[in-house]
Scaffold this motif. Structure first.
Motif, PDB file in Angstrom:
ATOM      1  N   VAL A  29      42.030  44.188  37.896  1.00 58.16           N
ATOM      2  CA  VAL A  29      42.710  43.084  38.557  1.00 58.16           C
ATOM      3  C   VAL A  29      43.761  42.488  37.638  1.00 58.16           C
ATOM      4  N   SER A  30      43.429  42.320  36.358  1.00 57.24           N
ATOM      5  CA  SER A  30      44.386  41.746  35.430  1.00 57.24           C
ATOM      6  C   SER A  30      45.402  42.804  35.030  1.00 57.24           C
ATOM      7  N   CYS A  31      46.412  42.388  34.295  1.00 57.94           N
ATOM      8  CA  CYS A  31      47.463  43.303  33.869  1.00 57.94           C
ATOM      9  C   CYS A  31      46.931  44.369  32.920  1.00 57.94           C
ATOM     10  N   SER A  32      45.940  44.025  32.120  1.00 60.10           N
ATOM     11  CA  SER A  32      45.377  44.961  31.145  1.00 60.10           C
ATOM     12  C   SER A  32      43.944  45.290  31.503  1.00 60.10           C
ATOM     13  N   THR A  33      43.553  46.514  31.196  1.00 61.72           N
ATOM     14  CA  THR A  33      42.183  46.944  31.456  1.00 61.72           C
ATOM     15  C   THR A  33      41.237  46.264  30.471  1.00 61.72           C
ATOM     16  N   THR A  34      40.151  45.715  30.988  1.00 62.64           N
ATOM     17  CA  THR A  34      39.193  44.983  30.169  1.00 62.64           C
ATOM     18  C   THR A  34      37.802  45.572  30.322  1.00 62.64           C
ATOM     19  N   VAL A  35      37.152  45.821  29.209  1.00 65.47           N
ATOM     20  CA  VAL A  35      35.771  46.285  29.198  1.00 65.47           C
ATOM     21  C   VAL A  35      34.884  45.104  28.825  1.00 65.47           C
ATOM     22  N   LEU A 246      42.284  46.413  26.467  1.00 63.18           N
ATOM     23  CA  LEU A 246      43.176  47.474  26.011  1.00 63.18           C
ATOM     24  C   LEU A 246      44.634  47.012  26.097  1.00 63.18           C
ATOM     25  N   LEU A 247      45.457  47.561  25.220  1.00 64.44           N
ATOM     26  CA  LEU A 247      46.879  47.254  25.227  1.00 64.44           C
ATOM     27  C   LEU A 247      47.606  48.163  26.214  1.00 64.44           C
ATOM     28  N   LYS A 248      48.591  47.604  26.895  1.00 65.06           N
ATOM     29  CA  LYS A 248      49.406  48.391  27.803  1.00 65.06           C
ATOM     30  C   LYS A 248      50.452  49.178  27.003  1.00 65.06           C
ATOM     31  N   GLY A 249      50.677  50.409  27.396  1.00 60.18           N
ATOM     32  CA  GLY A 249      51.677  51.236  26.713  1.00 60.18           C
ATOM     33  C   GLY A 249      52.626  51.898  27.701  1.00 60.18           C
ATOM     34  N   LYS A 250      53.674  52.484  27.197  1.00 61.87           N
ATOM     35  CA  LYS A 250      54.667  53.132  28.040  1.00 61.87           C
ATOM     36  C   LYS A 250      54.388  54.624  28.134  1.00 61.87           C
ATOM     37  N   GLY A 251      54.842  55.183  29.204  1.00 63.26           N
ATOM     38  CA  GLY A 251      54.727  56.625  29.359  1.00 63.26           C
ATOM     39  C   GLY A 251      53.602  57.034  30.295  1.00 63.26           C
ATOM     40  N   LYS A 252      53.765  58.239  30.871  1.00 61.97           N
ATOM     41  CA  LYS A 252      52.793  58.757  31.832  1.00 61.97           C
ATOM     42  C   LYS A 252      51.426  58.977  31.202  1.00 61.97           C
ATOM     43  N   ALA A 253      51.409  59.527  30.007  1.00 61.10           N
ATOM     44  CA  ALA A 253      50.134  59.827  29.354  1.00 61.10           C
ATOM     45  C   ALA A 253      49.337  58.546  29.079  1.00 61.10           C
ATOM     46  N   MET A 254      50.013  57.481  28.636  1.00 64.28           N
ATOM     47  CA  MET A 254      49.330  56.207  28.382  1.00 64.28           C
ATOM     48  C   MET A 254      48.742  55.638  29.670  1.00 64.28           C
ATOM     49  N   LYS A 255      49.503  55.768  30.755  1.00 62.71           N
ATOM     50  CA  LYS A 255      49.007  55.265  32.036  1.00 62.71           C
ATOM     51  C   LYS A 255      47.791  56.047  32.501  1.00 62.71           C
ATOM     52  N   GLU A 256      47.807  57.358  32.263  1.00 65.59           N
ATOM     53  CA  GLU A 256      46.664  58.190  32.643  1.00 65.59           C
ATOM     54  C   GLU A 256      45.413  57.806  31.842  1.00 65.59           C
ATOM     55  N   ALA A 257      45.600  57.579  30.533  1.00 62.21           N
ATOM     56  CA  ALA A 257      44.477  57.184  29.683  1.00 62.21           C
ATOM     57  C   ALA A 257      43.931  55.822  30.114  1.00 62.21           C
ATOM     58  N   LYS A 259      44.123  54.548  33.051  1.00 64.53           N
ATOM     59  CA  LYS A 259      43.465  54.724  34.342  1.00 64.53           C
ATOM     60  C   LYS A 259      42.048  55.262  34.162  1.00 64.53           C
ATOM     61  N   LEU A 260      41.885  56.195  33.222  1.00 67.85           N
ATOM     62  CA  LEU A 260      40.551  56.724  32.940  1.00 67.85           C
ATOM     63  C   LEU A 260      39.614  55.618  32.465  1.00 67.85           C
ATOM     64  N   ALA A 261      40.117  54.771  31.582  1.00 67.30           N
ATOM     65  CA  ALA A 261      39.311  53.653  31.088  1.00 67.30           C
ATOM     66  C   ALA A 261      38.969  52.699  32.222  1.00 67.30           C
ATOM     67  N   GLY A 262      39.942  52.465  33.115  1.00 70.58           N
ATOM     68  CA  GLY A 262      39.713  51.580  34.238  1.00 70.58           C
ATOM     69  C   GLY A 262      38.647  52.091  35.181  1.00 70.58           C
ATOM     70  N   LYS A 263      38.502  53.420  35.252  1.00 73.96           N
ATOM     71  CA  LYS A 263      37.477  54.020  36.094  1.00 73.96           C
ATOM     72  C   LYS A 263      36.133  54.110  35.379  1.00 73.96           C
ATOM     73  N   GLY A 264      36.098  53.744  34.108  1.00 78.29           N
ATOM     74  CA  GLY A 264      34.841  53.769  33.376  1.00 78.29           C
ATOM     75  C   GLY A 264      34.588  55.029  32.589  1.00 78.29           C
ATOM     76  N   ASN A 265      35.547  55.969  32.605  1.00 75.99           N
ATOM     77  CA  ASN A 265      35.375  57.217  31.863  1.00 75.99           C
ATOM     78  C   ASN A 265      35.914  56.999  30.446  1.00 75.99           C
ATOM     79  N   LEU A 266      35.124  56.300  29.639  1.00 78.19           N
ATOM     80  CA  LEU A 266      35.599  55.838  28.342  1.00 78.19           C
ATOM     81  C   LEU A 266      35.787  56.953  27.329  1.00 78.19           C
ATOM     82  N   VAL A 267      34.929  57.974  27.366  1.00 75.38           N
ATOM     83  CA  VAL A 267      35.061  59.083  26.414  1.00 75.38           C
ATOM     84  C   VAL A 267      36.354  59.851  26.658  1.00 75.38           C
ATOM     85  N   ALA A 268      36.624  60.144  27.933  1.00 72.61           N
ATOM     86  CA  ALA A 268      37.856  60.859  28.262  1.00 72.61           C
ATOM     87  C   ALA A 268      39.081  60.009  27.934  1.00 72.61           C
ATOM     88  N   ALA A 269      38.983  58.711  28.201  1.00 70.29           N
ATOM     89  CA  ALA A 269      40.103  57.812  27.895  1.00 70.29           C
ATOM     90  C   ALA A 269      40.353  57.764  26.399  1.00 70.29           C
TER      91      ALA A 269
END
Length: 342
Positions: A29-35, A246-257, A259-269
């Motif tokens: 919900v917020s701008c940055s992913t939070t665990v 987590l800090l927001k970063g630029k680029g497709k790869a950062m967004k993918e990582a 997104k993984l964290a946002g879904k709870g897949n922390l190891v892959a992220a």
């Protein structure tokens, strides 16, 4: 066995585990992913350095005499027995509340496996006879504020009397508030090593008969358990909730990582952030990877990586996080030492 037992609320802590999409949506919900995590912390005080504790009866606002004690211990000893007699003979709400506070705190201290509880009578005896106090630390304090009043209001009932005038009804309720100070005193130095004040207030339901209005005790007693629980944080391990953002970063790869964290897949992220950091040296990627090591309780790895990120970037955010991670490692050490005394 983990030193800091955690339960991920907004993200899973295990490899490959993902949270439901609805929960993941809440996470982002917020701008940055939070665990969010529930973390077991050691007692606030270094109880591993003490063996025994006592709790002297808390004082009324009148007995306290002043509202601020700074680092001066509350004088409890000279009126100890006198106060017990007053409490036994009095039905005043303030005394009843203090009796409950004393009893609940004593019960929790006696249940603690961190310190042995010493009866306050023996502490008082030692003080009076100027012998060694048989407790390493003791708790003292009292109400620095206590008020209780019955309020009233006239309410239109919606009815009319014989003269076609509104029928009014008087309703009564009680408003009560208190502020309690507690101190932890080290007997060897007579030094206040911990202190805090807790304020609480509430009001009763309304009644047309003022004699049936709830007592101040009924209004305020539900808050006593919270006061005791906060005091006990000084003496026993407890659970606290924290957030890792987590800090927001630029680029497709950062967004993918991210997104993984946002879904709870922390190891892959974490793996994705690490790959980006190794290839591009992106500060946000290295910082986030270290944070995800921390989220999975791998504190040494988190600290090692964050030191590299700080050395390579000079960013003060990494330096600040290094201090936090060092504190986490020290907290884990203290928690282990405290638990080993069970």
């Amino acid at each position: 066995m983990n030193l800091l037992k955690k339960k991920i609320i907004s993200a899973a802590a295990y490899a490959g585990m993902t949270v439901p999409l609805a929960l993941a949506g809440l996470l982002a919900v917020s701008c940055s992913t939070t665990v969010k995590q529930e973390v077991e912390k050691p007692a606030n005080l270094k109880v591993e350095n003490y063996a025994t504790v006592s709790a002297l009866p808390f004082k009324t606002s009148v007995e306290m005499g002043k509202s601020s004690y700074d680092d001066e211990p509350v004088e409890t000893f000279e009126d100890y027995y006198q106060k017990l007699g007053q409490k036994a003979a009095s039905e005043n709400d303030e005394y009843v509340l203090l009796t409950q506070l004393d009893d609940r705190l004593t019960e929790r201290l006696m249940q603690s496996s961190q310190l042995d509880y010493v009866d306050p009578d023996s502490v008082q005896y030692a003080i009076r006879h100027r012998t060694d106090i048989p407790a390493d630390v003791y708790i003292t304090g009292g109400f620095t504020k206590f008020s209780s009043t019955i309020e009233k209001e006239d309410v239109d009932t919606g009815k009319k009397d014989d003269d076609d005038k509104p029928v009014m009804e008087t309703r009564y309720w009680r408003e009560a508030s208190a502020r309690v100070l507690y101190q932890v005193v080290e007997t060897g130095t007579n030094r206040v090593i911990s202190k805090n004040e807790f304020s609480f207030s509430d009001k009763s339901s309304k009644d047309t008969n003022w004699k049936k209005v709830s007592s101040a005790y009924s209004v305020l007693s539900p808050y006593l358990n919270s006061v005791v629980s906060n005091i006990m944080k000084d003496f026993t391990p407890h659970t606290e909730t924290r957030e890792l953002t987590l800090l927001k970063g630029k680029g497709k790869a950062m967004k993918e990582a991210d997104k993984l964290a946002g879904k709870g897949n922390l190891v892959a992220a974490r793996g994705k952030f690490l790959s980006i950091y190794k290839q591009e040296g992106t500060f946000e990627a290295g910082y986030n990877a270290a944070l995800l090591y921390e989220a999975m309780e791998e504190y040494d790895e988190a600290l090692s990586l964050m030191n590299k990120v700080w050395k390579n970037s000079g960013d003060s955010r990494a330096k600040d996080k290094i201090r936090e991670l060092e504190d986490e490692i020290e907290a884990a050490r203290r928690l282990k030492a405290q638990k080993s005394r069970k």
